[in-house]
Design a protein around this motif. Structure first.
Motif, short mmCIF file in Angstrom:
data_model
loop_
_atom_site.label_atom_id
_atom_site.label_comp_id
_atom_site.label_asym_id
_atom_site.label_seq_id
_atom_site.Cartn_x
_atom_site.Cartn_y
_atom_site.Cartn_z
N ASP A 164 0.85 -1.19 0.00
CA ASP A 164 0.00 0.00 0.00
C ASP A 164 0.88 1.24 0.00
O ASP A 164 2.10 1.13 -0.08
N SER A 165 0.27 2.39 0.11
CA SER A 165 1.01 3.64 0.17
C SER A 165 0.50 4.45 1.35
O SER A 165 -0.71 4.50 1.58
N GLU A 166 1.42 5.06 2.09
CA GLU A 166 1.02 5.88 3.23
C GLU A 166 2.04 6.99 3.43
O GLU A 166 3.24 6.73 3.50
N ASP A 167 1.56 8.20 3.54
CA ASP A 167 2.42 9.36 3.80
C ASP A 167 3.60 9.45 2.83
O ASP A 167 4.73 9.74 3.24
N GLY A 168 3.37 9.15 1.57
CA GLY A 168 4.42 9.25 0.57
C GLY A 168 5.41 8.11 0.57
O GLY A 168 6.40 8.14 -0.16
#
Length: 82
Positions: free
Chosen positions: A48-52
């Motif tokens: 996933d992706s989180e905070d860049g």
């Protein structure tokens, strides 16, 4: 009224993308991450992706991990989940 119709038309046509769409991780990058982490002994469960950053949920030695990777696909942070 014309602005609302135009916005609706753009949204339906797919030209108006949600802000988080750029956070999507393409399939080639996901495959590369999975290959890299599998070679290190991890079993990748979710990417996933989180905070860049790229966030990976994985298992290793029976333990759950949250791994955070930078743009160069290097692990910069690791959290063991209980």
């Amino acid at each position: 009224m014309k602005k609302i119709i135009l916005a609706a038309a753009l949204a339906v046509s797919g030209l108006a993308l949600p802000a988080h769409a750029s956070d999507k991780i393409d399939e080639a990058t996901q495959a590369k991450i999975t290959e890299q982490l599998t070679a290190q002994g991890y079993e990748v469960r979710k990417i996933d992706s989180e905070d860049g950053m790229i966030e990976v949920y994985a298992l290793k030695d029976g333990k759950k991990f949250e791994l955070y990777l930078n743009e160069a696909l290097e692990i910069v942070k690791s959290k063991e989940e209980s």
